[in-house]
Design a protein around this motif. Sequence first.
Motif: not given
Length: 481
Positions: A386-402
Amino acid sequence: MLVNHPLFGVAKYRVRSSLGVLCGLVWLGTSLSGCGQWEQPKVEAQPSSGQENATDRPSAVDVMLTKTGQLRQATEYTGTTAPIREVSLRSQVEGQLQTLTVDVGDRVESGQILARLNDDLLLGSVAQAQAQKAAQRSQVATARSQAGDAQIKVEQARLQLQQAQADIARLQTSLQARIEQARLEVTQTQIDAERFSKLAQEGVTAAQTAEQSQTKAKQAKQVLQAEMANAAQQISQAKTAAQTAAKILRSAEAQVAIEQQKVTAATSQVKAQKALVNQAQTRQSYATLRSPLAGKVLKRATEPGNLVQPGTEILRLGDFSRVKINVDVSERELNTIQLGQSADITLDAFPKQRFTGTVSRISPSADPATRLIPIEVTLHNPDGKIGSGLFARVSFSPAQGNTIIIPESALQEDGSVFVVQGEGKTLTATQRAVEIGQKANGKLEILSGLSPNERLVVRSSKPLQNNSAVRFSVLSETKKP
């Protein structure tokens, strides 16, 4: 609904839907086959004696297996990859760049020599500082020698003072004995003079003998006076010599203190010069540029042969053992994100792979214009792909369990749900109290009261009571994964 027909006699039809009603009306007005293409009504024979009435049959229920999930879909944010550390390697001294051993994209190790500057002037400064240090060490040796000589003089002066003090004691003893002897002689001659004077008055002895004894007594007094004067003079001279020796001793001790101060000053100068030597050697070491980290070369800012000044950038390096992605999060979503929380990451450069990162930093302040909070997500990059300047999509998982998620239609008016118990034909609907969390999109979050893979009643053909007999509809989900 009861329908009389000459073909079937008296029969009972239960119309289960509006479509069934429509079909029944059309069928009565036309023919038996007119609605067959929509839905064949389920016909139950009129129960005869001893048969169960249709109203006593178990209620048909739609059942689903409870599952864990998320009430809301995770929001996706976009960002750009960057190395976890980025260092600008700059020159700390002035000089001509002689060698540059790496180029953009090359992998470097921590401590690896990357470039060298011409260090002739720096080496000259080191040699000069070392020569000055050697001269100051010689001064320290001279000062210590002089301090030693002064200490010897102190010892000599101390011995002279002790000798003078001993002479005073010896003189006092000797002169006191002579004075006592002269005093005894005076006493004896006076006694003899008085005795001979009486004898002369009595005519026993001659007057001349009496005069001689008087003369002898006078001479003894003169001798006593002379001895006392001589003793006083000698003792005074001895005390003067002792005072002189004491002054010499004090002077010698003062000279020792002065010489010791010179030694201390010279030693301090040597230490200061040693620091200058170390400084010159450190500056000379700056001519060799080493990598402060293990990573890759991001930029090559100059070429060999160029004259560089202090602060001139030579190379830019990046540590790709981990990669960071900075995203801006709405303040409304901030309460759902915590430090150490996992994040799902996709990169356009690797569309078939999914990566998992961790929230490593949450900015304490939002952008005053956009009200967005910067969040830093890091992910491991052991192979460095993984290099620098790559386009990334980020989604956050729940902080607690489902948690368990159910449709709102499963919740009764009193806030309870029905769970199907039993197997085969002996199925019952058990009423159960649950704790409800948030609601969204026609779904409920169940905090307690249900476990995964339980058979939950979503809909029922008629109202249910606790422990009511039920049967599964064709839409029910009953098989556990």
